[in-house]
Design a protein around this motif. Structure first.
Motif, PDB file in Angstrom:
ATOM      1  N   ALA A 191      26.628  72.963   6.753  1.00 40.96           N
ATOM      2  CA  ALA A 191      26.765  74.071   5.804  1.00 40.96           C
ATOM      3  C   ALA A 191      25.414  74.484   5.240  1.00 40.96           C
ATOM      4  CB  ALA A 191      27.702  73.681   4.668  1.00 40.96           C
ATOM      5  N   TRP A 192      24.461  73.558   5.149  1.00 37.72           N
ATOM      6  CA  TRP A 192      23.144  73.908   4.607  1.00 37.72           C
ATOM      7  C   TRP A 192      22.001  73.633   5.572  1.00 37.72           C
ATOM      8  CZ3 TRP A 192      26.110  69.984   2.483  1.00 37.72           C
ATOM      9  CH2 TRP A 192      25.631  68.703   2.609  1.00 37.72           C
ATOM     10  N   ARG A 193      22.262  72.910   6.656  1.00 35.95           N
ATOM     11  CA  ARG A 193      21.239  72.686   7.682  1.00 35.95           C
ATOM     12  C   ARG A 193      21.610  73.516   8.909  1.00 35.95           C
ATOM     13  NH1 ARG A 193      18.219  67.836   6.728  1.00 35.95           N
ATOM     14  NH2 ARG A 193      17.428  68.082   8.810  1.00 35.95           N
ATOM     15  N   ASN A 194      20.726  73.558   9.897  1.00 36.95           N
ATOM     16  CA  ASN A 194      21.064  74.209  11.159  1.00 36.95           C
ATOM     17  C   ASN A 194      22.236  73.484  11.799  1.00 36.95           C
ATOM     18  OD1 ASN A 194      18.970  76.083  11.005  1.00 36.95           O
ATOM     19  ND2 ASN A 194      17.588  74.888  12.276  1.00 36.95           N
ATOM     20  N   SER A 195      23.215  74.250  12.203  1.00 34.38           N
ATOM     21  CA  SER A 195      24.372  73.685  12.899  1.00 34.38           C
ATOM     22  C   SER A 195      23.963  73.303  14.324  1.00 34.38           C
ATOM     23  CB  SER A 195      25.489  74.725  12.947  1.00 34.38           C
ATOM     24  OG  SER A 195      26.404  74.449  13.972  1.00 34.38           O
ATOM     25  N   LEU A 196      24.338  72.108  14.756  1.00 38.10           N
ATOM     26  CA  LEU A 196      24.024  71.643  16.105  1.00 38.10           C
ATOM     27  C   LEU A 196      24.552  72.633  17.142  1.00 38.10           C
ATOM     28  CD1 LEU A 196      22.925  69.451  18.020  1.00 38.10           C
ATOM     29  CD2 LEU A 196      25.155  68.333  17.847  1.00 38.10           C
ATOM     30  N   GLY A 197      25.773  73.106  16.965  1.00 34.74           N
ATOM     31  CA  GLY A 197      26.355  74.064  17.902  1.00 34.74           C
ATOM     32  C   GLY A 197      25.609  75.384  17.934  1.00 34.74           C
ATOM     33  N   GLU A 198      25.197  75.872  16.755  1.00 34.46           N
ATOM     34  CA  GLU A 198      24.477  77.143  16.690  1.00 34.46           C
ATOM     35  C   GLU A 198      23.093  77.014  17.330  1.00 34.46           C
ATOM     36  OE1 GLU A 198      23.622  80.712  13.488  1.00 34.46           O
ATOM     37  OE2 GLU A 198      24.148  78.724  12.727  1.00 34.46           O
ATOM     38  N   VAL A 199      22.414  75.882  17.117  1.00 36.12           N
ATOM     39  CA  VAL A 199      21.108  75.653  17.735  1.00 36.12           C
ATOM     40  C   VAL A 199      21.254  75.584  19.253  1.00 36.12           C
ATOM     41  CG1 VAL A 199      19.233  73.976  18.018  1.00 36.12           C
ATOM     42  CG2 VAL A 199      20.051  74.545  15.733  1.00 36.12           C
ATOM     43  N   ALA A 200      22.264  74.852  19.731  1.00 29.37           N
ATOM     44  CA  ALA A 200      22.496  74.742  21.172  1.00 29.37           C
ATOM     45  C   ALA A 200      22.781  76.123  21.775  1.00 29.37           C
ATOM     46  CB  ALA A 200      23.637  73.781  21.455  1.00 29.37           C
ATOM     47  N   ASN A 201      23.642  76.909  21.123  1.00 27.25           N
ATOM     48  CA  ASN A 201      23.936  78.260  21.613  1.00 27.25           C
ATOM     49  C   ASN A 201      22.677  79.129  21.649  1.00 27.25           C
ATOM     50  OD1 ASN A 201      26.628  77.657  21.924  1.00 27.25           O
ATOM     51  ND2 ASN A 201      27.231  78.535  19.959  1.00 27.25           N
ATOM     52  N   PHE A 202      21.865  79.036  20.600  1.00 24.42           N
ATOM     53  CA  PHE A 202      20.622  79.805  20.533  1.00 24.42           C
ATOM     54  C   PHE A 202      19.705  79.442  21.697  1.00 24.42           C
ATOM     55  CE2 PHE A 202      16.150  79.788  19.247  1.00 24.42           C
ATOM     56  CZ  PHE A 202      15.959  81.128  18.950  1.00 24.42           C
ATOM     57  N   LEU A 203      19.478  78.147  21.907  1.00 22.02           N
ATOM     58  CA  LEU A 203      18.569  77.728  22.979  1.00 22.02           C
ATOM     59  C   LEU A 203      19.115  78.085  24.360  1.00 22.02           C
ATOM     60  CD1 LEU A 203      17.365  74.299  21.562  1.00 22.02           C
ATOM     61  CD2 LEU A 203      16.065  76.432  21.720  1.00 22.02           C
ATOM     62  N   HIS A 204      20.426  77.928  24.559  1.00 18.78           N
ATOM     63  CA  HIS A 204      21.015  78.265  25.860  1.00 18.78           C
ATOM     64  C   HIS A 204      20.976  79.769  26.130  1.00 18.78           C
ATOM     65  CE1 HIS A 204      22.168  74.249  26.912  1.00 18.78           C
ATOM     66  NE2 HIS A 204      22.881  74.098  25.808  1.00 18.78           N
ATOM     67  N   SER A 205      21.086  80.592  25.076  1.00 15.21           N
ATOM     68  CA  SER A 205      21.063  82.041  25.304  1.00 15.21           C
ATOM     69  C   SER A 205      19.642  82.604  25.357  1.00 15.21           C
ATOM     70  CB  SER A 205      21.864  82.766  24.221  1.00 15.21           C
ATOM     71  OG  SER A 205      21.215  82.694  22.975  1.00 15.21           O
ATOM     72  N   LYS A 206      18.740  82.098  24.522  1.00 16.51           N
ATOM     73  CA  LYS A 206      17.373  82.631  24.471  1.00 16.51           C
ATOM     74  C   LYS A 206      16.424  81.957  25.460  1.00 16.51           C
ATOM     75  CE  LYS A 206      17.763  85.486  21.007  1.00 16.51           C
ATOM     76  NZ  LYS A 206      17.635  86.903  21.240  1.00 16.51           N
ATOM     77  N   ALA A 209      23.206  65.571  24.514  1.00 13.11           N
ATOM     78  CA  ALA A 209      23.812  66.178  25.700  1.00 13.11           C
ATOM     79  C   ALA A 209      24.086  67.672  25.503  1.00 13.11           C
ATOM     80  CB  ALA A 209      25.107  65.453  26.055  1.00 13.11           C
ATOM     81  N   ARG A 210      24.015  68.157  24.266  1.00 11.55           N
ATOM     82  CA  ARG A 210      24.248  69.573  23.996  1.00 11.55           C
ATOM     83  C   ARG A 210      23.089  70.454  24.474  1.00 11.55           C
ATOM     84  NH1 ARG A 210      28.028  70.511  19.684  1.00 11.55           N
ATOM     85  NH2 ARG A 210      27.762  72.654  20.321  1.00 11.55           N
ATOM     86  N   PHE A 211      21.951  69.838  24.808  1.00  7.41           N
ATOM     87  CA  PHE A 211      20.761  70.583  25.185  1.00  7.41           C
ATOM     88  C   PHE A 211      20.429  70.369  26.651  1.00  7.41           C
ATOM     89  CE2 PHE A 211      20.304  69.477  20.671  1.00  7.41           C
ATOM     90  CZ  PHE A 211      20.373  70.748  20.145  1.00  7.41           C
ATOM     91  N   HIS A 212      19.657  71.304  27.216  1.00  4.98           N
ATOM     92  CA  HIS A 212      19.230  71.225  28.615  1.00  4.98           C
ATOM     93  C   HIS A 212      18.485  69.913  28.868  1.00  4.98           C
ATOM     94  CE1 HIS A 212      17.659  72.386  32.490  1.00  4.98           C
ATOM     95  NE2 HIS A 212      16.428  72.244  32.041  1.00  4.98           N
ATOM     96  N   ALA A 213      17.558  69.597  27.997  1.00  7.79           N
ATOM     97  CA  ALA A 213      16.809  68.340  28.078  1.00  7.79           C
ATOM     98  C   ALA A 213      16.453  67.919  26.662  1.00  7.79           C
ATOM     99  CB  ALA A 213      15.543  68.520  28.910  1.00  7.79           C
ATOM    100  N   ALA A 214      16.538  66.638  26.378  1.00  7.27           N
ATOM    101  CA  ALA A 214      16.223  66.151  25.032  1.00  7.27           C
ATOM    102  C   ALA A 214      15.603  64.768  25.121  1.00  7.27           C
ATOM    103  CB  ALA A 214      17.488  66.108  24.182  1.00  7.27           C
ATOM    104  N   LEU A 215      14.630  64.541  24.259  1.00  5.76           N
ATOM    105  CA  LEU A 215      13.973  63.242  24.163  1.00  5.76           C
ATOM    106  C   LEU A 215      13.993  62.788  22.719  1.00  5.76           C
ATOM    107  CD1 LEU A 215      10.795  63.952  26.307  1.00  5.76           C
ATOM    108  CD2 LEU A 215      12.735  62.543  26.963  1.00  5.76           C
ATOM    109  N   HIS A 216      14.217  61.500  22.496  1.00  3.48           N
ATOM    110  CA  HIS A 216      14.177  60.931  21.153  1.00  3.48           C
ATOM    111  C   HIS A 216      12.899  60.116  21.023  1.00  3.48           C
ATOM    112  CE1 HIS A 216      16.255  58.406  17.821  1.00  3.48           C
ATOM    113  NE2 HIS A 216      15.550  59.389  17.316  1.00  3.48           N
ATOM    114  N   LEU A 217      11.960  60.619  20.213  1.00  9.08           N
ATOM    115  CA  LEU A 217      10.664  59.972  19.992  1.00  9.08           C
ATOM    116  C   LEU A 217      10.516  59.733  18.488  1.00  9.08           C
ATOM    117  CD1 LEU A 217       8.634  62.401  22.259  1.00  9.08           C
ATOM    118  CD2 LEU A 217       9.462  60.134  22.873  1.00  9.08           C
ATOM    119  N   PRO A 218      11.205  58.720  17.965  1.00  6.04           N
ATOM    120  CA  PRO A 218      11.274  58.568  16.506  1.00  6.04           C
ATOM    121  C   PRO A 218      10.005  58.011  15.871  1.00  6.04           C
ATOM    122  CG  PRO A 218      12.410  56.766  17.577  1.00  6.04           C
ATOM    123  CD  PRO A 218      11.984  57.709  18.669  1.00  6.04           C
TER     124      PRO A 218
END
Length: 128
Positions: free
Chosen positions: A73-88, A107-116
């Motif tokens: 509700a106050w941060r970027n929605s995971l679904g909205e970010v995924a849709n944005f990246l997949h469309s743009k 898994a929602r993204f084309h490629a993702a790395l976790h580098l904490p």
């Protein structure tokens, strides 16, 4: 009267504004709540997207950790970010999660790395 309860000319702090926004969250559209949290930062608002992100260059985007459920509700929605990246940026995006404390469904993204690394600290030279 305007400004009642505050000294003349004072501005409410961000915590006060956020608390007031949360109290009336059910009556506010998400855009107003997100804008209250974002403060003076410029949001990416275009083609139906309203995201807290910025293009650093034409090929690099910086954003906060995407969220799910209530926190979206106050941060970027995971679904909205995924849709944005997949469309743009279809089939040509990679997400780097630098957050040490939290994770999300990569898994929602084309490629993702976790580098904490710890929040508010630079990464180690080995991580770079």
């Amino acid at each position: 009267r305007k400004g009642a309860g505050r000294p003349y000319g004072s501005v409410p702090n961000r915590a006060t504004m956020f608390g007031a926004a949360l109290q009336s969250a059910s009556a506010l559209p998400l855009g107003l709540l997100r804008n209250a949290v974002s403060g003076s930062k410029v949001r990416f608002v275009s083609e139906g997207y309203d995201l807290d992100l910025t293009y650093v260059t034409a090929r690099i985007i910086a954003m906060g950790l995407p969220a799910e459920s209530l926190e979206a509700a106050w941060r970027n929605s995971l679904g909205e970010v995924a849709n944005f990246l997949h469309s743009k940026h279809p089939q040509c995006h990679r997400v780097y999660n630098l957050c040490d404390e939290r994770d999300y469904d990569a898994a929602r993204f084309h490629a993702a790395l976790h580098l904490p690394f710890p929040d508010h600290h630079p990464p180690s030279l080995d991580a770079l």
